[in-house]
Motif scaffolding. Structure first.
Motif, short mmCIF file in Angstrom:
data_model
loop_
_atom_site.label_atom_id
_atom_site.label_comp_id
_atom_site.label_asym_id
_atom_site.label_seq_id
_atom_site.Cartn_x
_atom_site.Cartn_y
_atom_site.Cartn_z
N LEU A 1 -18.60 37.91 -25.61
CA LEU A 1 -19.34 37.97 -24.35
C LEU A 1 -19.23 39.31 -23.64
O LEU A 1 -20.13 39.69 -22.89
CB LEU A 1 -18.89 36.85 -23.41
CG LEU A 1 -19.30 35.44 -23.85
CD1 LEU A 1 -18.55 34.39 -23.06
CD2 LEU A 1 -20.81 35.27 -23.72
N VAL A 2 -18.13 40.05 -23.85
CA VAL A 2 -17.98 41.34 -23.18
C VAL A 2 -18.39 42.52 -24.07
O VAL A 2 -18.37 43.66 -23.62
CB VAL A 2 -16.55 41.58 -22.63
CG1 VAL A 2 -16.20 40.52 -21.61
CG2 VAL A 2 -15.52 41.66 -23.74
N GLN A 3 -18.80 42.23 -25.31
CA GLN A 3 -19.28 43.32 -26.17
C GLN A 3 -20.45 44.01 -25.48
O GLN A 3 -21.35 43.35 -24.95
CB GLN A 3 -19.71 42.80 -27.53
CG GLN A 3 -20.17 43.91 -28.45
CD GLN A 3 -20.62 43.40 -29.80
OE1 GLN A 3 -20.86 42.22 -30.00
NE2 GLN A 3 -20.72 44.31 -30.76
N TRP B 1 -25.23 38.15 -23.23
CA TRP B 1 -25.55 37.72 -24.60
C TRP B 1 -25.96 36.26 -24.65
O TRP B 1 -26.81 35.87 -25.45
CB TRP B 1 -24.35 37.97 -25.52
CG TRP B 1 -24.15 39.41 -25.83
CD1 TRP B 1 -23.14 40.22 -25.37
CD2 TRP B 1 -24.98 40.25 -26.65
NE1 TRP B 1 -23.30 41.50 -25.85
CE2 TRP B 1 -24.42 41.54 -26.65
CE3 TRP B 1 -26.15 40.03 -27.37
CZ2 TRP B 1 -24.98 42.60 -27.35
CZ3 TRP B 1 -26.70 41.09 -28.07
CH2 TRP B 1 -26.11 42.35 -28.05
N GLU B 2 -25.37 35.43 -23.81
CA GLU B 2 -25.65 34.00 -23.83
C GLU B 2 -27.08 33.69 -23.38
O GLU B 2 -27.58 32.59 -23.60
CB GLU B 2 -24.63 33.23 -22.96
CG GLU B 2 -24.78 33.43 -21.47
CD GLU B 2 -24.11 34.68 -20.90
OE1 GLU B 2 -23.97 34.75 -19.66
OE2 GLU B 2 -23.74 35.59 -21.65
N GLU C 1 -30.82 40.59 -19.14
CA GLU C 1 -30.03 40.75 -17.93
C GLU C 1 -28.60 41.20 -18.19
O GLU C 1 -28.07 41.03 -19.27
CB GLU C 1 -29.97 39.42 -17.17
CG GLU C 1 -31.31 38.91 -16.73
CD GLU C 1 -31.23 37.51 -16.13
OE1 GLU C 1 -32.09 37.21 -15.30
OE2 GLU C 1 -30.33 36.73 -16.50
N ARG C 2 -28.02 41.75 -17.13
CA ARG C 2 -26.59 42.04 -17.05
C ARG C 2 -26.06 41.31 -15.83
O ARG C 2 -26.83 40.87 -14.97
CB ARG C 2 -26.32 43.54 -16.93
CG ARG C 2 -26.54 44.28 -18.25
CD ARG C 2 -26.02 45.72 -18.19
NE ARG C 2 -26.15 46.36 -19.47
CZ ARG C 2 -25.19 46.39 -20.40
NH1 ARG C 2 -24.03 45.84 -20.18
NH2 ARG C 2 -25.39 47.01 -21.54
N VAL C 3 -24.75 41.20 -15.74
CA VAL C 3 -24.09 40.57 -14.60
C VAL C 3 -22.73 41.24 -14.43
O VAL C 3 -22.12 41.64 -15.41
CB VAL C 3 -23.96 39.04 -14.80
CG1 VAL C 3 -23.06 38.71 -15.98
CG2 VAL C 3 -23.46 38.36 -13.55
#
Length: 159
Positions: free
Chosen positions: A31-33, A60-61, A74-76
């Motif tokens: 998830l943090v890649q 990624w999800e 998106e990014r968060v």
């Protein structure tokens, strides 16, 4: 007649995950890649034995959902916190360069889950942050609403 639930029917909520073993850590690492962060957004609180990074995480999800619905990816902003930290070392990270932007490739753990070991945050460009920990304990928590990725593209690199 019953129908299987679909992902689209679920309520989207911010991530709030923890890792206490290697299998959990694989999920967080995935998830943090490709998360990016300024060098100024990481901190080690030695007295609290806590190291934290405020990441701009690629979602990624949500990637497949965004592509299916023809909307921007998106990014968060997320907080990656490593507990039980005894020592921090880095390579390829110039803390004095306040404009340096780092990109996460992976988060790995060497050691027994119940004993001391090393958490390594591998960064693009041969950088790394090694955290000597008493025991494996990490958390990843989304702290903002998702936003359109500035590049509007899915990260792409050779594996």
């Amino acid at each position: 007649m019953s129908e299987d639930a679909r992902f689209e029917d679920g309520r989207e909520a911010p991530l709030n995950l923890g890792a206490l073993d290697g299998e959990d850590l694989k999920v967080i690492s995935a998830l943090v890649q490709d998360a990016v962060f300024p060098v100024t957004e990481m901190t080690w609180r030695a007295k609290e034995r806590r190291f934290a990074i405020l990441l701009n995480r690629f979602r990624w999800e949500d990637r497949d959902n965004a592509e299916r619905r023809s909307r921007d990816v998106e990014r968060v902003q997320s907080l990656l916190v490593i507990e039980n930290v005894q020592k921090v070392a880095s390579q390829g990270v110039d803390r004095s360069d306040k404009d340096m932007i780092l990109s996460v490739l992976a988060v790995d753990y060497e050691g027994s889950e119940s004993q001391a070991g090393d958490v390594t945050v591998t960064l693009a460009g041969d950088g790394a942050i090694r955290l000597s920990v008493e025991a494996l304990e990490l958390s990843l928590k989304d702290v903002t609403r998702p936003y359109i990725a500035p590049s509007k593209q899915v990260p792409d690199h050779e594996v």
